[in-house]
Design an enzyme around this catalytic site. Structure first.
Site, PDB file in Angstrom:
ATOM      1  N   TYR A  93      -6.616   0.923  10.724  1.00  0.00           N
ATOM      2  CA  TYR A  93      -5.239   1.449  11.240  1.00  0.00           C
ATOM      3  C   TYR A  93      -5.359   0.736  12.584  1.00  0.00           C
ATOM      4  O   TYR A  93      -5.946  -0.241  12.965  1.00  0.00           O
ATOM      5  CB  TYR A  93      -5.132   2.722  11.032  1.00  0.00           C
ATOM      6  CG  TYR A  93      -5.608   3.279   9.655  1.00  0.00           C
ATOM      7  CD1 TYR A  93      -5.099   2.986   8.623  1.00  0.00           C
ATOM      8  CD2 TYR A  93      -6.309   4.381   9.653  1.00  0.00           C
ATOM      9  CE1 TYR A  93      -5.571   3.390   7.246  1.00  0.00           C
ATOM     10  CE2 TYR A  93      -6.922   5.082   8.545  1.00  0.00           C
ATOM     11  CZ  TYR A  93      -6.526   4.780   7.302  1.00  0.00           C
ATOM     12  OH  TYR A  93      -6.776   5.125   6.286  1.00  0.00           O
TER      13      TYR A  93
ATOM     14  N   SER B  63      -7.798   4.728   1.238  1.00  0.00           N
ATOM     15  CA  SER B  63      -7.245   3.663   1.683  1.00  0.00           C
ATOM     16  C   SER B  63      -8.201   2.512   1.405  1.00  0.00           C
ATOM     17  O   SER B  63      -8.379   1.294   1.633  1.00  0.00           O
ATOM     18  CB  SER B  63      -6.951   3.243   3.246  1.00  0.00           C
ATOM     19  OG  SER B  63      -5.375   3.592   3.345  1.00  0.00           O
TER      20      SER B  63
ATOM     21  N   VAL C 235      -8.467   7.801   4.398  1.00  0.00           N
ATOM     22  CA  VAL C 235      -8.259   9.368   4.947  1.00  0.00           C
ATOM     23  C   VAL C 235      -8.988  10.516   4.321  1.00  0.00           C
ATOM     24  O   VAL C 235      -8.801  11.491   4.575  1.00  0.00           O
ATOM     25  CB  VAL C 235      -6.556   9.628   4.896  1.00  0.00           C
ATOM     26  CG1 VAL C 235      -5.990   8.806   5.894  1.00  0.00           C
ATOM     27  CG2 VAL C 235      -6.010   9.707   3.615  1.00  0.00           C
TER      28      VAL C 235
ATOM     29  N   LYS D  49      -7.598  -0.127  -1.119  1.00  0.00           N
ATOM     30  CA  LYS D  49      -6.755  -1.373  -0.700  1.00  0.00           C
ATOM     31  C   LYS D  49      -7.756  -2.527  -0.901  1.00  0.00           C
ATOM     32  O   LYS D  49      -7.136  -3.567  -1.088  1.00  0.00           O
ATOM     33  CB  LYS D  49      -6.103  -0.989   0.600  1.00  0.00           C
ATOM     34  CG  LYS D  49      -5.137   0.025   0.614  1.00  0.00           C
ATOM     35  CD  LYS D  49      -4.526   0.527   2.209  1.00  0.00           C
ATOM     36  CE  LYS D  49      -3.805   1.520   2.033  1.00  0.00           C
ATOM     37  NZ  LYS D  49      -3.299   1.885   3.339  1.00  0.00           N
TER      38      LYS D  49
ATOM     39  N   TYR E 178      -0.681   2.909  -7.202  1.00  0.00           N
ATOM     40  CA  TYR E 178      -0.970   3.201  -5.757  1.00  0.00           C
ATOM     41  C   TYR E 178      -1.617   4.539  -5.795  1.00  0.00           C
ATOM     42  O   TYR E 178      -2.814   4.952  -5.083  1.00  0.00           O
ATOM     43  CB  TYR E 178       0.204   2.770  -4.843  1.00  0.00           C
ATOM     44  CG  TYR E 178      -0.412   3.012  -3.467  1.00  0.00           C
ATOM     45  CD1 TYR E 178      -0.959   2.085  -2.772  1.00  0.00           C
ATOM     46  CD2 TYR E 178      -0.015   4.298  -2.818  1.00  0.00           C
ATOM     47  CE1 TYR E 178      -1.282   2.391  -1.305  1.00  0.00           C
ATOM     48  CE2 TYR E 178      -0.103   4.533  -1.710  1.00  0.00           C
ATOM     49  CZ  TYR E 178      -0.839   3.886  -0.773  1.00  0.00           C
ATOM     50  OH  TYR E 178      -1.206   4.040   0.263  1.00  0.00           O
TER      51      TYR E 178
HETATM   52  N1  GLU Z   1      -2.994   7.742  -0.167  1.00  0.00           N
HETATM   53  C1  GLU Z   1      -3.007   7.764   1.415  1.00  0.00           C
HETATM   54  C2  GLU Z   1      -1.435   7.200   1.610  1.00  0.00           C
HETATM   55  O1  GLU Z   1      -0.946   6.670   1.024  1.00  0.00           O
HETATM   56  C3  GLU Z   1      -3.698   6.648   1.881  1.00  0.00           C
HETATM   57  C4  GLU Z   1      -3.868   6.538   3.232  1.00  0.00           C
HETATM   58  C5  GLU Z   1      -5.020   5.796   3.976  1.00  0.00           C
HETATM   59  O2  GLU Z   1      -6.249   6.377   3.470  1.00  0.00           O
HETATM   60  O3  GLU Z   1      -4.913   5.615   5.160  1.00  0.00           O
HETATM   61  O4  GLU Z   1      -0.937   8.140   2.568  1.00  0.00           O
END
Ligand code: GLU
Length: 308
Positions: free
Chosen positions: A244, A65, A262, A68, A192
């Protein structure tokens, strides 16, 4: 304010080590299940050019993430703030898990760019004639923001991500159905999945955070990589939505803008001072690095840099 030292970093790492057995690696992506949960690294880069690292700071891990942040920076460059935030994605924390779908039906627009739905909408807004052109542009920008040409795809993680990404597919198709996502859904999802599967190190994400903390200019080269105002927007979102549904607790404990993934990374931007990158793949129940948070909490206390 005490200045950061190598000893401080070593002490923070030693403190963090006591926490690695309190979490587990992400289980829902098969590739991540098998990562060694005892790995732990931290890296600091200051705006005046000092660099410190301790532990597994050169060990590659998947950015997940934290990508992002880069997608948002590129979409802001491509489309501007008005286009992105009036039509595509909001600026509010949700309190829901990162991959939640629940509010999409009632509110249509994803709450913020750091939940999965919001990030998919942001990826959809990146300019490019095809998915591969979008990804190439994103990768080039990624490398510049991290100050490293070595950043590349972890093929195994990408395949694993793609194989198990049905929740993300559900989010993307829902966005498409409600006209919140333009273009080819499959291509957007592929960008993504790829961006989440990029290999980085704690040093790389410290550099990314450094550019954000230095208001968009890479202090190593003097080059402006993003508008100062975009860096400010991103830091604000990192503070309110970066961890989060643990963002509020993290703001109280640590108190500076950060983004987790994650894969176990967390990038922290201390405005006008430094970027910090931590890596510890054992996660808590909400998907954040347990030892990484401990290290950041330790550093924020000893450096006395909490914003509040
Ligand atoms: N590739 C993970 C997903 O889309 C990223 C989630 C994350 O790092 O929070 O579920």
């Amino acid at each position: 304010m005490p200045e950061i030292t190598q000893t401080m970093l070593e002490d923070a790492l030693a403190y963090g080590r006591a926490f690695t057995d309190q979490g587990r690696t992400a289980q829902y992506i098969p590739y991540l299940r098998h990562v060694d949960r005892d790995l732990l690294g931290v890296s600091v880069r200051t705006v005046d050019g000092r660099r410190f690292s301790a532990g597994d700071s050169k060990t590659p891990f998947t950015v997940q993430s934290i990508a992002k942040v880069v997608a948002l920076a590129l979409a802001l460059r491509d489309r501007g703030e008005k286009y992105l935030f009036s039509g595509r994605v909001g600026l509010e924390p949700t309190g829901d898990p990162f991959n939640s779908i629940i509010r999409l039906e009632t509110d249509r627009k994803p709450y913020n760019p750091f939940i999965n739905a919001g990030a998919i909408a942001v990826v959809g807004a990146i300019k490019g004639r095809s998915g591969s052109e979008k990804f190439e542009r994103l990768l080039r920008y990624f490398r510049r923001l991290c100050g490293s040409d070595a950043i590349s795809l972890c093929g195994e993680a990408y395949l694993s991500e793609r194989e198990t990404g049905d929740k993300n597919r559900a989010l993307a198709y829902h966005l498409k159905a409600t006209r919140m996502l333009e273009g080819d859904v499959g291509e957007t999802l592929d960008v993504y999945f790829r961006m989440c599967s990029l290999y980085v190190t704690a040093e790389d994400i410290a550099h990314l955070a450094l550019v954000l903390s230095n208001r968009g200019v890479d202090p190593a080269t003097g080059e402006r990589l993003m508008e100062a105002d975009h860096a400010r927007i991103i830091r604000s979102l990192m503070l309110t939505c970066g961890l989060y549904d643990e963002s509020g607790e993290f703001a109280v404990k640590v108190g500076y803008p950060s983004k987790s993934g994650v894969g176990g990374g967390i990038a922290s931007a201390l405005v006008d001072r430094m970027g910090i990158g931590v890596f510890g793949p054992a996660l808590d129940a909400r998907g954040n690095s347990v030892a990484g948070i401990a290290i950041l909490e330790y550093l924020s206390k000893v450096m006395d840099v909490r914003m509040f």
